[in-house]
Write a protein that holds these residues in place. Sequence first.
Motif, PDB file in Angstrom:
ATOM      1  N   LEU A  33       1.407   5.768  -2.027  1.00  0.00           N
ATOM      2  CA  LEU A  33       0.543   5.728  -0.844  1.00  0.00           C
ATOM      3  C   LEU A  33       1.003   6.713   0.222  1.00  0.00           C
ATOM      4  O   LEU A  33       0.188   7.282   0.951  1.00  0.00           O
ATOM      5  CB  LEU A  33       0.517   4.307  -0.267  1.00  0.00           C
ATOM      6  CG  LEU A  33      -0.265   3.280  -1.078  1.00  0.00           C
ATOM      7  CD1 LEU A  33       0.054   1.865  -0.602  1.00  0.00           C
ATOM      8  CD2 LEU A  33      -1.770   3.545  -0.980  1.00  0.00           C
ATOM      9  N   SER A  34       2.318   6.929   0.319  1.00  0.00           N
ATOM     10  CA  SER A  34       2.839   7.845   1.337  1.00  0.00           C
ATOM     11  C   SER A  34       2.403   9.274   1.091  1.00  0.00           C
ATOM     12  O   SER A  34       2.419  10.102   2.004  1.00  0.00           O
ATOM     13  CB  SER A  34       4.365   7.773   1.381  1.00  0.00           C
ATOM     14  OG  SER A  34       4.959   8.409   0.249  1.00  0.00           O
ATOM     15  N   MET A  35       2.030   9.596  -0.147  1.00  0.00           N
ATOM     16  CA  MET A  35       1.552  10.941  -0.457  1.00  0.00           C
ATOM     17  C   MET A  35       0.050  11.081  -0.200  1.00  0.00           C
ATOM     18  O   MET A  35      -0.500  12.166  -0.275  1.00  0.00           O
ATOM     19  CB  MET A  35       1.872  11.289  -1.916  1.00  0.00           C
ATOM     20  CG  MET A  35       3.366  11.482  -2.172  1.00  0.00           C
ATOM     21  SD  MET A  35       3.747  12.080  -3.835  1.00  0.00           S
ATOM     22  CE  MET A  35       3.516  10.590  -4.811  1.00  0.00           C
ATOM     23  N   GLU A  36      -0.608   9.954   0.105  1.00  0.00           N
ATOM     24  CA  GLU A  36      -2.054   9.959   0.312  1.00  0.00           C
ATOM     25  C   GLU A  36      -2.458   9.778   1.773  1.00  0.00           C
ATOM     26  O   GLU A  36      -3.526  10.236   2.183  1.00  0.00           O
ATOM     27  CB  GLU A  36      -2.698   8.848  -0.515  1.00  0.00           C
ATOM     28  CG  GLU A  36      -2.467   8.993  -2.006  1.00  0.00           C
ATOM     29  CD  GLU A  36      -2.950   7.778  -2.782  1.00  0.00           C
ATOM     30  OE1 GLU A  36      -3.626   6.906  -2.161  1.00  0.00           O
ATOM     31  OE2 GLU A  36      -2.660   7.684  -3.989  1.00  0.00           O
ATOM     32  N   LYS A  37      -1.623   9.081   2.560  1.00  0.00           N
ATOM     33  CA  LYS A  37      -1.970   8.817   3.950  1.00  0.00           C
ATOM     34  C   LYS A  37      -0.719   8.708   4.795  1.00  0.00           C
ATOM     35  O   LYS A  37       0.389   8.577   4.268  1.00  0.00           O
ATOM     36  CB  LYS A  37      -2.782   7.530   4.061  1.00  0.00           C
ATOM     37  CG  LYS A  37      -2.081   6.287   3.490  1.00  0.00           C
ATOM     38  CD  LYS A  37      -2.766   4.998   3.886  1.00  0.00           C
ATOM     39  CE  LYS A  37      -4.143   4.898   3.266  1.00  0.00           C
ATOM     40  NZ  LYS A  37      -4.803   3.613   3.610  1.00  0.00           N
ATOM     41  N   ASP A  38      -0.897   8.766   6.113  1.00  0.00           N
ATOM     42  CA  ASP A  38       0.219   8.619   7.031  1.00  0.00           C
ATOM     43  C   ASP A  38       0.820   7.227   6.891  1.00  0.00           C
ATOM     44  O   ASP A  38       0.101   6.237   6.673  1.00  0.00           O
ATOM     45  CB  ASP A  38      -0.256   8.832   8.467  1.00  0.00           C
ATOM     46  CG  ASP A  38       0.894   8.841   9.451  1.00  0.00           C
ATOM     47  OD1 ASP A  38       1.200   7.773   9.993  1.00  0.00           O
ATOM     48  OD2 ASP A  38       1.465   9.913   9.684  1.00  0.00           O
ATOM     49  N   LEU A  39       2.143   7.149   7.035  1.00  0.00           N
ATOM     50  CA  LEU A  39       2.821   5.870   6.851  1.00  0.00           C
ATOM     51  C   LEU A  39       2.321   4.797   7.810  1.00  0.00           C
ATOM     52  O   LEU A  39       2.263   3.620   7.458  1.00  0.00           O
ATOM     53  CB  LEU A  39       4.330   6.045   7.030  1.00  0.00           C
ATOM     54  CG  LEU A  39       5.049   6.824   5.922  1.00  0.00           C
ATOM     55  CD1 LEU A  39       6.518   6.990   6.273  1.00  0.00           C
ATOM     56  CD2 LEU A  39       4.903   6.122   4.588  1.00  0.00           C
ATOM     57  N   ASP A  40       1.952   5.205   9.027  1.00  0.00           N
ATOM     58  CA  ASP A  40       1.463   4.225  10.002  1.00  0.00           C
ATOM     59  C   ASP A  40       0.163   3.570   9.548  1.00  0.00           C
ATOM     60  O   ASP A  40      -0.194   2.488  10.022  1.00  0.00           O
ATOM     61  CB  ASP A  40       1.257   4.879  11.366  1.00  0.00           C
ATOM     62  CG  ASP A  40       2.572   5.233  12.031  1.00  0.00           C
ATOM     63  OD1 ASP A  40       3.588   4.586  11.717  1.00  0.00           O
ATOM     64  OD2 ASP A  40       2.595   6.167  12.861  1.00  0.00           O
ATOM     65  N   GLY A  41      -0.536   4.232   8.643  1.00  0.00           N
ATOM     66  CA  GLY A  41      -1.794   3.681   8.162  1.00  0.00           C
ATOM     67  C   GLY A  41      -1.671   2.846   6.907  1.00  0.00           C
ATOM     68  O   GLY A  41      -2.665   2.342   6.383  1.00  0.00           O
ATOM     69  N   ILE A  42      -0.434   2.680   6.415  1.00  0.00           N
ATOM     70  CA  ILE A  42      -0.202   1.898   5.207  1.00  0.00           C
ATOM     71  C   ILE A  42       0.144   0.466   5.594  1.00  0.00           C
ATOM     72  O   ILE A  42       1.080   0.228   6.357  1.00  0.00           O
ATOM     73  CB  ILE A  42       0.942   2.498   4.371  1.00  0.00           C
ATOM     74  CG1 ILE A  42       0.589   3.920   3.928  1.00  0.00           C
ATOM     75  CG2 ILE A  42       1.226   1.622   3.149  1.00  0.00           C
ATOM     76  CD1 ILE A  42       1.725   4.632   3.218  1.00  0.00           C
ATOM     77  N   THR A  43      -0.600  -0.481   5.092  1.00  0.00           N
ATOM     78  CA  THR A  43      -0.354  -1.896   5.386  1.00  0.00           C
ATOM     79  C   THR A  43       0.260  -2.585   4.170  1.00  0.00           C
ATOM     80  O   THR A  43       0.219  -2.063   3.048  1.00  0.00           O
ATOM     81  CB  THR A  43      -1.654  -2.613   5.753  1.00  0.00           C
ATOM     82  OG1 THR A  43      -2.511  -2.643   4.589  1.00  0.00           O
ATOM     83  CG2 THR A  43      -2.377  -1.892   6.892  1.00  0.00           C
ATOM     84  N   MET A  44       0.798  -3.761   4.412  1.00  0.00           N
ATOM     85  CA  MET A  44       1.340  -4.542   3.300  1.00  0.00           C
ATOM     86  C   MET A  44       0.238  -4.907   2.302  1.00  0.00           C
ATOM     87  O   MET A  44       0.476  -5.009   1.100  1.00  0.00           O
ATOM     88  CB  MET A  44       2.023  -5.800   3.830  1.00  0.00           C
ATOM     89  CG  MET A  44       3.278  -5.522   4.656  1.00  0.00           C
ATOM     90  SD  MET A  44       4.610  -4.787   3.682  1.00  0.00           S
ATOM     91  CE  MET A  44       5.647  -6.232   3.381  1.00  0.00           C
ATOM     92  N   SER A  45      -0.981  -5.076   2.817  1.00  0.00           N
ATOM     93  CA  SER A  45      -2.105  -5.367   1.925  1.00  0.00           C
ATOM     94  C   SER A  45      -2.405  -4.174   1.030  1.00  0.00           C
ATOM     95  O   SER A  45      -2.703  -4.347  -0.169  1.00  0.00           O
ATOM     96  CB  SER A  45      -3.345  -5.729   2.750  1.00  0.00           C
ATOM     97  OG  SER A  45      -3.149  -6.927   3.458  1.00  0.00           O
ATOM     98  N   VAL A 111      12.455  16.356  -2.030  1.00  0.00           N
ATOM     99  CA  VAL A 111      12.225  15.853  -0.669  1.00  0.00           C
ATOM    100  C   VAL A 111      10.772  16.084  -0.276  1.00  0.00           C
ATOM    101  O   VAL A 111      10.112  15.203   0.293  1.00  0.00           O
ATOM    102  CB  VAL A 111      13.168  16.549   0.334  1.00  0.00           C
ATOM    103  CG1 VAL A 111      12.755  16.222   1.767  1.00  0.00           C
ATOM    104  CG2 VAL A 111      14.612  16.121   0.090  1.00  0.00           C
ATOM    105  N   ASP A 112      10.254  17.261  -0.602  1.00  0.00           N
ATOM    106  CA  ASP A 112       8.881  17.608  -0.232  1.00  0.00           C
ATOM    107  C   ASP A 112       7.870  16.669  -0.889  1.00  0.00           C
ATOM    108  O   ASP A 112       6.826  16.353  -0.309  1.00  0.00           O
ATOM    109  CB  ASP A 112       8.599  19.056  -0.640  1.00  0.00           C
ATOM    110  CG  ASP A 112       7.287  19.578  -0.075  1.00  0.00           C
ATOM    111  OD1 ASP A 112       7.036  19.364   1.128  1.00  0.00           O
ATOM    112  OD2 ASP A 112       6.510  20.189  -0.835  1.00  0.00           O
ATOM    113  N   LYS A 113       8.195  16.206  -2.092  1.00  0.00           N
ATOM    114  CA  LYS A 113       7.300  15.293  -2.806  1.00  0.00           C
ATOM    115  C   LYS A 113       7.075  14.018  -2.006  1.00  0.00           C
ATOM    116  O   LYS A 113       5.981  13.437  -2.028  1.00  0.00           O
ATOM    117  CB  LYS A 113       7.892  14.968  -4.175  1.00  0.00           C
ATOM    118  CG  LYS A 113       7.038  14.034  -5.016  1.00  0.00           C
ATOM    119  CD  LYS A 113       7.697  13.771  -6.360  1.00  0.00           C
ATOM    120  CE  LYS A 113       6.864  12.812  -7.201  1.00  0.00           C
ATOM    121  NZ  LYS A 113       7.514  12.510  -8.513  1.00  0.00           N
TER     122      LYS A 113
END
Length: 208
Positions: A33-45, A111-113
């Motif tokens: 998910l971190s490669m698809e969207k900003d971390l702040d937008g990732i929820t536990m759901s 790291v870039d990945k």
Amino acid sequence: MAPMANISNTRGASSDPRARRTRALLRAAVLDLSMEKDLDGITMSNIAERAEVNRATVYLHYKDREDLLLDATESTMEGVVEAARACRLIADAHALSDTTPVHLISLFAQVDKHRAVYRRMLGEDGSQRFAARFERLLAQAWFEQLLTETPPGAFDETALLVRAHFLSGAMLAVIGRWTRGEFDGEGEDGMGVAEVADLTWALIRGRG
């Protein structure tokens, strides 16, 4: 001087294979998910859905998203540290090859990945625990090879240990600022993997 103590991640040391498998799924999910969207937008759901488990299961293994992020990012350290270990160092930095080792390029590529995760964990509001562990593992890898490559009596072990920590601290600073885009000039696409690896190798060799 005794070798630096190895630090192992014990979070996933449960004897229950189902628990280990679930944690592996959750770590993979948050990294994907971190490669698809900003971390702040990732929820536990989001993480639960990607891992194909229910949300309550996530909380059985991790107290919050940051706890999961820490564990997941630590799981990416192995490849980065092994790449650093493969960049053979000797006490006389000026005798190192002019050519940037492919393993150092691989280090920055790994790291870039997971750039978003490293940017978060090494940022001003990141994880001190992660940064300290990462720095120590890099220093350990370089200290061990400096001991191996240095003729007995040529350098004091304390001096080699200081050099290993100096290099690992500098590497963390470079990785943190690179992943945050602080080296990107105005109007440029951004400093790439090969370029940051070349500049870092030049500094390790004392040619920067």
